[in-house]
Design a protein around this motif. Structure first.
Motif, short mmCIF file in Angstrom:
data_model
loop_
_atom_site.label_atom_id
_atom_site.label_comp_id
_atom_site.label_asym_id
_atom_site.label_seq_id
_atom_site.Cartn_x
_atom_site.Cartn_y
_atom_site.Cartn_z
N PRO A 50 37.86 38.94 57.89
CA PRO A 50 37.50 40.05 57.01
C PRO A 50 36.12 40.59 57.35
N VAL A 51 35.88 41.82 56.95
CA VAL A 51 34.54 42.39 57.09
C VAL A 51 33.68 41.77 56.00
N ARG A 52 32.70 40.98 56.43
CA ARG A 52 31.93 40.16 55.51
C ARG A 52 30.65 40.84 55.04
N PRO A 53 30.31 40.74 53.76
CA PRO A 53 29.03 41.28 53.28
C PRO A 53 27.87 40.68 54.08
N GLY A 54 26.91 41.52 54.43
CA GLY A 54 25.76 41.06 55.20
C GLY A 54 25.94 41.18 56.69
N SER A 55 27.18 41.45 57.15
CA SER A 55 27.41 41.62 58.58
C SER A 55 27.00 43.03 59.02
N SER A 56 27.01 43.26 60.32
CA SER A 56 26.60 44.56 60.86
C SER A 56 27.79 45.49 61.03
N TYR A 57 27.52 46.78 60.94
CA TYR A 57 28.53 47.83 61.08
C TYR A 57 27.96 48.90 62.00
N LEU A 58 28.64 49.17 63.10
CA LEU A 58 28.22 50.17 64.08
C LEU A 58 29.12 51.40 63.97
N ALA A 59 28.52 52.56 63.68
CA ALA A 59 29.26 53.81 63.57
C ALA A 59 28.96 54.69 64.78
N LEU A 60 30.02 55.14 65.45
CA LEU A 60 29.90 56.01 66.61
C LEU A 60 30.60 57.34 66.31
N GLY A 61 30.01 58.45 66.77
CA GLY A 61 30.69 59.72 66.52
C GLY A 61 29.79 60.93 66.59
N LEU A 98 27.15 46.10 53.95
CA LEU A 98 26.98 45.94 55.39
C LEU A 98 25.64 46.51 55.86
N ARG A 99 25.17 46.00 57.00
CA ARG A 99 23.97 46.53 57.64
C ARG A 99 24.43 47.62 58.61
N VAL A 100 24.16 48.88 58.27
CA VAL A 100 24.70 50.01 59.02
C VAL A 100 23.78 50.44 60.14
N ALA A 101 24.34 50.58 61.34
CA ALA A 101 23.66 51.21 62.47
C ALA A 101 24.49 52.44 62.82
N ASN A 102 24.07 53.60 62.34
CA ASN A 102 24.82 54.84 62.55
C ASN A 102 24.24 55.55 63.77
N ALA A 103 24.93 55.44 64.92
CA ALA A 103 24.44 55.99 66.18
C ALA A 103 24.96 57.40 66.45
N SER A 104 25.69 57.98 65.52
CA SER A 104 26.31 59.28 65.73
C SER A 104 25.29 60.38 65.94
N CYS A 105 25.73 61.44 66.62
CA CYS A 105 24.84 62.57 66.94
C CYS A 105 25.56 63.89 66.72
N PRO A 106 24.99 64.80 65.95
CA PRO A 106 25.60 66.12 65.77
C PRO A 106 25.81 66.83 67.10
N GLY A 107 27.03 67.31 67.32
CA GLY A 107 27.33 68.02 68.55
C GLY A 107 27.76 67.14 69.71
N GLU A 108 27.94 65.84 69.49
CA GLU A 108 28.35 64.94 70.55
C GLU A 108 29.80 65.21 70.95
N THR A 109 30.08 65.20 72.24
CA THR A 109 31.45 65.27 72.73
C THR A 109 31.88 63.87 73.16
N SER A 110 33.17 63.71 73.42
CA SER A 110 33.63 62.41 73.89
C SER A 110 33.03 62.10 75.26
N GLY A 111 32.80 63.14 76.06
CA GLY A 111 32.21 62.94 77.37
C GLY A 111 30.74 62.57 77.32
N SER A 112 29.97 63.27 76.47
CA SER A 112 28.54 62.98 76.39
C SER A 112 28.27 61.66 75.69
N LEU A 113 29.22 61.19 74.88
CA LEU A 113 29.06 59.87 74.28
C LEU A 113 29.10 58.78 75.35
N VAL A 114 29.86 59.05 76.42
CA VAL A 114 30.04 58.08 77.49
C VAL A 114 28.99 58.22 78.58
#
Length: 307
Positions: A50-61, A98-114
């Motif tokens: 399960p997703v446990r309280p206190g664990s890390s969460y990485l958001a990409l997009g 959760l400890r959130v690390a939101n790495a998303s960027c406005p205007g990101e494409t699938s190509g520029s993410l890579v």
């Protein structure tokens, strides 16, 4: 997603019929029926905890995950202060502890993410050669390279990461429209194929190179107007490109499309009138989720998490 002129939105919608028709041929699967929740489990997926309280969460997009709001939205956005933007990742993190690390960027494409050499729509390297969002304003987390490079570094340093979300691809269409003479009408099948290829690269890197064994949730895009069959087809084609590419990598799908559709039904399918999109002082709505819209996406993500 990123700031998109109203004319650009109309042109993309006009071209979207091609995308809807081409989606099955491009990604070898029909568009998912609206209103359904569709886990994309690998047949032999590993046993996840399960997703446990206190664990890390990485958001990409892109800007949806970022929580971006247009300049004409009130209160006036404070772009130099990233903490004033709240996307569904922050809502999920708050709800689940959760400890959130939101790495998303406005205007990101699938190509520029890579790849840093790939064009974004408005994140970093843009089609007009101008500086993108992250060269002018801070993101939720700071990093020098691509989102994928950050993700690899983050997972290597945070072995307690229980959740990764990915929502990417809308800006690929906007970028294609901005860089082609026919506003991407003939190029859309190739765009969808490229989104699928990049999603496979992203998830393959996380699963096979970084050996990440936590939960991955693919977040589906909503329709900005459920009264429009063409707009719906555009969103469904994009979601199909993501979901089908992600299927072999042991993921679940947060059905943002169906979640917004149900909520928009109160306004006859008008996503704007239902209060799900940012309201603009210039009239009408933007293309980004409102506070309420972000909360609904968060609920969709929480529903998709394996318990």
């Amino acid at each position: 997603m990123a700031p998109v002129p109203s004319r650009s939105r109309r042109l993309l919608v006009a071209a979207a019929a091609v995308a809807a028709l081409a989606a099955s041929a491009v990604v070898a699967a029909p568009a998912f029926a609206s209103g359904s929740h569709h886990p994309a489990h690998h047949p032999a997926h590993h046993r996840v905890h399960p997703v446990r309280p206190g664990s890390s969460y990485l958001a990409l997009g892109d800007s949806v995950s970022f929580g971006y709001r247009e300049p004409a939205n009130l209160p006036t956005p404070d772009y130099p202060d990233a903490s004033t933007f709240v996307g569904f990742p922050e809502n999920v993190g708050s709800a689940l502890g959760l400890r959130v690390a939101n790495a998303s960027c406005p205007g990101e494409t699938s190509g520029s993410l890579v790849s840093a050499s790939e064009l974004s729509y408005a994140c970093r390297l843009t089609p007009t050669g101008t500086d993108g969002y992250r060269t002018k304003f801070p993101l939720h987390v700071g990093y020098a390279g691509t989102q994928l490079q950050y993700a690899r570094s983050f997972l290597a340093r945070h072995r307690n990461t229980d959740l990764v979300t990915l929502m990417i691809g809308a800006n690929d269409g906007f970028l294609c429209q901005a860089t082609t003479t026919d506003q991407c009408a003939s190029e859309l099948p190739g765009v969808l194929a490229k989104i699928s290829a990049n999603v496979r690269t992203i998830l393959g890197t996380l699963r096979q190179q970084e050996h990440y064994r936590g939960q991955i949730v693919i977040v589906n895009y909503y329709s900005t107007d459920y009264r429009s069959a063409v707009q719906n087809g555009s969103s469904q084609a994009l979601n199909t490109a993501m979901d089908t590419a992600a299927k072999p990598f042991d993921v679940t799908v947060a059905d943002g499309y169906a979640t917004f559709q149900k909520a928009a039904a109160q306004a006859g399918g008008d996503t704007c009138a239902a209060g799900l999109l940012t309201t603009l002082t210039t009239g009408g709505c933007g293309v980004h989720p409102s506070v309420g819209g972000q909360a609904l996406l968060a609920l969709a993500v929480e529903k998709a998490i394996r318990r």
